[in-house]
Design a protein around this motif. Structure first.
Motif, mmCIF file in Angstrom:
data_model
loop_
_atom_site.group_PDB
_atom_site.id
_atom_site.type_symbol
_atom_site.label_atom_id
_atom_site.label_comp_id
_atom_site.label_asym_id
_atom_site.label_seq_id
_atom_site.Cartn_x
_atom_site.Cartn_y
_atom_site.Cartn_z
ATOM 1 N N UNK A 1 9.462 -5.405 1.528
ATOM 2 C CA UNK A 1 9.633 -4.780 2.846
ATOM 3 C C UNK A 1 8.596 -3.674 3.077
ATOM 4 N N UNK A 2 8.156 -3.050 2.016
ATOM 5 C CA UNK A 2 7.124 -2.020 2.119
ATOM 6 C C UNK A 2 5.840 -2.606 2.710
ATOM 7 N N UNK A 3 5.560 -3.878 2.387
ATOM 8 C CA UNK A 3 4.403 -4.566 2.958
ATOM 9 C C UNK A 3 4.711 -5.047 4.372
ATOM 10 N N UNK A 4 5.888 -5.620 4.545
ATOM 11 C CA UNK A 4 6.244 -6.267 5.815
ATOM 12 C C UNK A 4 6.263 -5.314 7.002
ATOM 13 N N UNK B 1 -0.028 -0.351 -1.046
ATOM 14 C CA UNK B 1 -0.840 0.847 -1.236
ATOM 15 C C UNK B 1 -2.119 0.767 -0.409
ATOM 16 N N UNK B 2 -2.751 -0.406 -0.360
ATOM 17 C CA UNK B 2 -3.952 -0.587 0.455
ATOM 18 C C UNK B 2 -3.640 -0.376 1.938
ATOM 19 N N UNK B 3 -2.521 -0.911 2.392
ATOM 20 C CA UNK B 3 -2.123 -0.732 3.794
ATOM 21 C C UNK B 3 -1.860 0.732 4.110
ATOM 22 N N UNK B 4 -1.183 1.412 3.208
ATOM 23 C CA UNK B 4 -0.874 2.828 3.425
ATOM 24 C C UNK B 4 -2.129 3.701 3.419
ATOM 25 N N UNK B 5 -3.188 3.216 2.757
ATOM 26 C CA UNK B 5 -4.456 3.956 2.728
ATOM 27 C C UNK B 5 -5.397 3.542 3.850
ATOM 28 N N UNK B 6 -4.898 2.714 4.782
ATOM 29 C CA UNK B 6 -5.677 2.429 5.993
ATOM 30 C C UNK B 6 -6.497 1.169 5.979
ATOM 31 N N UNK B 7 -6.181 0.201 5.117
ATOM 32 C CA UNK B 7 -6.904 -1.068 5.148
ATOM 33 C C UNK B 7 -6.762 -1.711 6.523
ATOM 34 N N UNK B 8 -7.831 -2.343 6.979
ATOM 35 C CA UNK B 8 -7.791 -2.963 8.308
ATOM 36 C C UNK B 8 -6.836 -4.136 8.353
#
Length: 490
Positions: free
Chosen positions: A312-315, A248-255
């Motif tokens: 896989x959602x993270x990877x 969720x953090x990655x999808x919201x644009x975390x660096x």
């Protein structure tokens, strides 16, 4: 046309929810459900006494409510959330889909027309069902909202329980806070259906005490993940909730998102899934304590792997790092608020840290249970495991009776405690996983309801005996026959 195409093209069209609901009403009518109320009507202190008050309106509380109603036991659910936001699904949960197989029937209580599959197919058809992999999280919440509506459950939303107080006169008092103010409800029995963290809350390691509150969150916290855009995020843990928070953090644009995992490898096998069977569902309760502990401890120790899809959602993000074999040794907060973590693999700078570290039983976190907590018999009071099988979660779990009831640590110290039934995840040590997860929730609900029915009948047996004596509805009117003479005709 191949067989797959033929099957798909000939699949029935969606029938619509109205048709499904008509079928469900017919099924219930044919079975004469809900059952007719048979319990004694009580009053105390000039106010009516509810037969059963249920704390929590999620899937466990709703399943318990339906099972009780089908046995003719009136009940009311109290939930602190706004209507249609009970449980974690539309609030704190972050997974894209449920982790359970779509075919599990969950809280349907044996009614085909009440299953998620029936609800889904009625709207989208068989082809869509066949194409579905896992159930989307928010769609599961929509199904539970429908479940509440069609089963006409009495759920009082925005009612927070302030205190649970058993009395020696066979009554439990619930002190409530609602938009209308404070009130007290009296009930003969109380069911605690408060979810996975139902007897405590988030587990947080001591490290958290060194961090500013705006620099960390537990994975179960309400958080605006958009606030993490452009920030360096760490996630402590390697389970399902860790993957959900990281993704969720990655999808919201975390660096960048770093998963800090102490184990050198992720577990691959879900031992809990392998243990599920009707034998366990019905037999765990009757096992000796040593076997109950051994089974639950083994599953805990092996740990549950994160779902493949969640991982896989993270990877798929290049700016995600799986840092296996990484332990945090110290943390420093720099002047600009940056978190400097010292790990066994070197220093690591972060802007925000998630603790995906699970939950714990901790009565001090639940003020509403302060009157009963000191008196509850726990597993640590009854069982000492062999060396090497120590397990804090199991030790802290309540040692429940056959109807999920709390038991007194010191007999006589709190009369009426046994009128409170623990129908949430911590019951697993005593009853197996029949009160917190989707697979066997209906089995647990029926066990609970049937047990409560038996207890209520037993304690009111004199009342029911008088009802038997006073029952005078005739089967015969007296004109159905003519008395014959003793002598046979010549």
């Amino acid at each position: 046309m191949d067989n797959t195409q033929a099957t798909t093209s000939s699949a029935p069209s969606p029938v619509g929810l109205a048709a499904l609901e008509a079928r469900l009403r017919q099924d219930l009518e044919w079975l004469a459900l809900p059952g007719k109320s048979w319990t004694a009507t009580l009053e105390r202190d000039g106010q009516p006494v509810i037969d059963v008050a249920i704390i929590g309106g999620g899937q466990a509380g709703m399943a318990a409510s339906v099972a009780l109603s089908h046995l003719g036991i009136p009940n009311v659910i109290y939930d602190q959330s706004p209507k249609d936001f009970e449980g974690p699904w539309a609030t704190t949960a972050r997974m894209e889909t449920l982790r359970s197989p779509k075919t599990l029937t969950g809280p349907a209580l044996g009614f085909p027309a009440l299953t998620f599959r029936a609800w889904f197919e009625a709207q989208f058809g068989l082809a869509a069902w066949d194409a579905l992999d896992k159930i989307p999280r928010l769609q599961w919440m929509d199904y539970l909202r429908w479940f509440r509506r069609v089963m006409q459950l009495d759920i009082r939303n925005e009612h927070r329980v302030l205190a649970v107080q058993p009395r020696a006169d066979g009554i439990v008092a619930l002190k409530l806070q609602s938009p209308a103010g404070e009130s007290t409800v009296l009930a003969r029995r109380v069911v605690v259906a408060t979810g996975r963290d139902g007897l405590g809350g988030a587990y947080l390691p001591p490290l958290v005490q060194q961090l500013p509150r705006d620099r960390w969150a537990h994975s179960s916290d309400l958080l605006d993940y958009a606030s993490l855009k452009g920030r360096r995020v760490g996630v402590i843990g390697g389970g399902a909730s860790a993957m959900d928070s990281a993704a969720t953090a990655l999808e919201e644009g975390a660096a960048r998102v770093d998963l800090l995992i102490r184990r050198k490898d992720l577990p691959r096998i879900n031992k809990g899934k392998g243990s599920g069977s009707p034998g366990l569902v019905n037999g765990h309760l009757h096992l000796p304590d040593a076997w109950k502990w051994r089974i639950r401890h083994y599953v805990n120790a092996q740990q549950v792997p994160p779902p493949s899809g969640s991982t896989r959602r993270v990877s798929r993000f290049a700016n995600a790092r799986f840092l296996l074999g990484t332990a945090i040794e110290a943390v420093e907060v720099k002047q600009d608020g940056t978190l400097l973590l010292q790990t066994n693999r070197g220093p690591l700078e972060l802007d925000f840290l998630f603790f995906s570290t699970g939950f714990k039983i901790d009565w001090s976190l639940r003020a509403e249970f302060k009157d009963i907590a000191p008196h509850i018999l726990n597993w640590s009071d009854r069982y000492t495991p062999p060396a090497g099988e120590e397990d804090q979660e199991l030790a802290d779990s309540p040692y429940l009776g056959p109807v999920f009831e709390f038991q007194q640590k010191t007999p006589g110290s709190l009369p009426g405690l046994e009128r409170i039934h623990c129908f949430c995840y911590p019951a697993a040590a005593s009853h197996g996983t029949v009160s917190g997860d989707i697979p066997a929730i209906s089995d647990g609900a029926y066990r609970l309801a049937q047990g409560i029915a038996a207890l209520m009948y037993s304690e009111d047996v004199e009342y029911h005996y008088r009802n038997i004596q006073s029952y005078e509805e005739p089967e015969l009117e007296g004109d159905e026959w003519t008395e014959s003479p003793w002598e046979l005709p010549a």
